[in-house]
Enzyme design. Structure first.
Site, PDB file in Angstrom:
ATOM      1  N   SER A  60      -8.313   0.744 -10.475  1.00  0.00           N
ATOM      2  CA  SER A  60      -9.102   1.976 -10.267  1.00  0.00           C
ATOM      3  C   SER A  60      -9.865   2.320 -11.526  1.00  0.00           C
ATOM      4  O   SER A  60     -10.682   3.310 -11.665  1.00  0.00           O
ATOM      5  CB  SER A  60      -7.711   3.248 -10.313  1.00  0.00           C
ATOM      6  OG  SER A  60      -6.981   2.985 -11.361  1.00  0.00           O
ATOM      7  N   ASP A  98      -4.156  -5.742 -12.820  1.00  0.00           N
ATOM      8  CA  ASP A  98      -4.253  -5.641 -11.478  1.00  0.00           C
ATOM      9  C   ASP A  98      -5.594  -6.625 -10.908  1.00  0.00           C
ATOM     10  O   ASP A  98      -6.522  -6.380 -11.553  1.00  0.00           O
ATOM     11  CB  ASP A  98      -5.043  -4.152 -11.009  1.00  0.00           C
ATOM     12  CG  ASP A  98      -4.606  -3.635  -9.665  1.00  0.00           C
ATOM     13  OD1 ASP A  98      -3.895  -4.522  -8.964  1.00  0.00           O
ATOM     14  OD2 ASP A  98      -5.176  -2.518  -9.540  1.00  0.00           O
ATOM     15  N   GLU A 130      -2.941  -6.693  -3.783  1.00  0.00           N
ATOM     16  CA  GLU A 130      -2.809  -5.888  -2.666  1.00  0.00           C
ATOM     17  C   GLU A 130      -2.635  -6.396  -1.360  1.00  0.00           C
ATOM     18  O   GLU A 130      -3.106  -7.585  -1.231  1.00  0.00           O
ATOM     19  CB  GLU A 130      -4.073  -4.909  -2.454  1.00  0.00           C
ATOM     20  CG  GLU A 130      -4.328  -3.872  -3.650  1.00  0.00           C
ATOM     21  CD  GLU A 130      -5.531  -3.089  -3.552  1.00  0.00           C
ATOM     22  OE1 GLU A 130      -5.973  -2.957  -2.513  1.00  0.00           O
ATOM     23  OE2 GLU A 130      -5.715  -2.395  -4.299  1.00  0.00           O
ATOM     24  N   GLU A 197       1.435   3.019  -1.359  1.00  0.00           N
ATOM     25  CA  GLU A 197       0.575   4.089  -1.509  1.00  0.00           C
ATOM     26  C   GLU A 197       0.158   4.900  -0.223  1.00  0.00           C
ATOM     27  O   GLU A 197      -0.087   4.259   0.843  1.00  0.00           O
ATOM     28  CB  GLU A 197      -0.728   3.497  -2.327  1.00  0.00           C
ATOM     29  CG  GLU A 197      -1.863   4.434  -2.369  1.00  0.00           C
ATOM     30  CD  GLU A 197      -2.808   4.049  -2.997  1.00  0.00           C
ATOM     31  OE1 GLU A 197      -2.819   2.930  -3.813  1.00  0.00           O
ATOM     32  OE2 GLU A 197      -4.061   4.798  -3.397  1.00  0.00           O
TER      33      GLU A 197
HETATM   34  O1  KIV Z   1      -5.426   0.651  -9.403  1.00  0.00           O
HETATM   35  C1  KIV Z   1      -4.776   1.512  -9.590  1.00  0.00           C
HETATM   36  O2  KIV Z   1      -4.650   2.255 -10.352  1.00  0.00           O
HETATM   37  C2  KIV Z   1      -3.531   1.166  -8.440  1.00  0.00           C
HETATM   38  C3  KIV Z   1      -2.512   2.213  -8.618  1.00  0.00           C
HETATM   39  C4  KIV Z   1      -2.953   3.489  -8.069  1.00  0.00           C
HETATM   40  C5  KIV Z   1      -1.130   1.871  -7.951  1.00  0.00           C
HETATM   41  O3  KIV Z   1      -3.568   0.367  -7.928  1.00  0.00           O
END
Ligand code: KIV
Length: 306
Positions: A60, A98, A130, A197
């Protein structure tokens, strides 16, 4: 194993480090897990001081700090730079990096190599990826390589186009079953936690009895073991549309604009800097300097001669 509560404003050296056994213990004891995103050194310091348990360097960040209109464009090198900065500001929460779009889908080998970069180069404790499907295989391979993995089901922003946009998932029996199957598969290959989510609260509640690892919800209701929100959303650092599941706890954007506006006005009105913001020089030294400036050799030179 420590079960000391992690409360805000406790000095970091009095706060216990969050580990995988501790997260499992929290699930077992029914202690809510507080997770939040961070993208740089100051945001990491804030979430550390606030006592978060889990910190995600989310893709994000593509939107919140890099200004893209989706999470898709961000790459490994950018994510590693953000994650390394967070690592420097973080001491006790468990840190998850992530994996960005394109960094794990093509092969298990590629997924393991990129997951290793999050651990070796950025100092993360774990990675997140994901979806179910092929991602379950990737998760298994990364876990076998010794790296803890967090899964993510429901609304998966990297493939939002295929899901029909940024909207709630699992609102039919069939789609809810798919979410459950993805979550069970990720749990079965050893993911230490799974993010749900934008999933109806009732669907989360129905799946929870079958989940042995912590479920972290974002727009998935109060039945999850923990909650995650994006730092910029919860603090109101950006303006504009936010998802239904966001709760704003501050209006930092407005405070920042007010602060910078006051500074700009002070500069224009010559109210800044004040005496207290300036450095002094001994009067004798100043007079020696004035003599230097008055020398004949200087007097004949234009400033361009230097
Ligand atoms: O990228 C992100 O911030 C996320 C969260 C919203 C779980 O994947």
């Amino acid at each position: 194993m420590s079960s000391a509560p992690r409360v805000p404003n406790t000095p970091p050296n009095e706060r216990s480090k969050v580990t995988l056994p501790r997260l499992a213990e929290m699930k077992r004891l029914g202690e809510p897990i507080a997770m939040v995103t961070a993208y740089d050194y100051p945001s990491a310091q804030v979430v550390e001081e606030a006592g978060a348990d889990l910190v995600l360097v989310g893709d994000s960040g593509a939107m919140t700090v890099l200004g893209h209109d989706s999470t898709v464009p961000v790459g490994m090198d950018e994510m590693l730079m953000l994650a390394a900065a967070v690592r420097r500001g973080l001491k006790t929460p468990f840190l998850v990096g992530d994996m960005p779009f394109g960094s794990y889908e093509a092969s298990n080998e590629g997924a393991v190599a990129n997951a290793q970069r999050f651990i070796k180069e950025a100092g993360c404790d774990a990675v997140k990826l994901e979806r179910g499907g092929a991602s379950v295989d990737r998760a298994r391979a990364i876990i076998r390589a010794g790296i803890p993995v967090m899964g993510h089901v429901g609304l998966t922003p990297q493939t939002a186009t295929a899901l029909g946009g940024y909207k709630a998932q699992g609102r039919t029996g069939e789609r809810a079953s798919q979410i459950a199957e993805d979550a069970f598969a990720l749990q079965a290959v050893g993911c230490f936690a799974v993010v749900f989510e934008a999933v109806p609260a009732a669907v989360t509640e129905a799946i929870m009895p079958s989940m042995e690892v912590p479920v972290i919800g974002i727009g998935a209701g109060a039945g999850a073991d923990g909650q995650v929100l994006v730092f910029h959303d919860l603090l109101g650092i950006h303006t504009g549309h936010t998802a239904r599941f966001v709760k704003r706890y501050a209006a930092i954007h407005d405070e920042m604009v007010a602060g910078v506006s006051n500074y700009v006005a002070d500069v224009r009105e010559r109210r800044f800097p004040e005496e207290s913001h300036t450095y002094s020089i001994d009067p004798d030294e100043l007079s020696a300097f004035a003599d230097y400036l008055d020398q004949d050799t200087l007097a004949g030179k234009s400033k361009w001669d230097w």
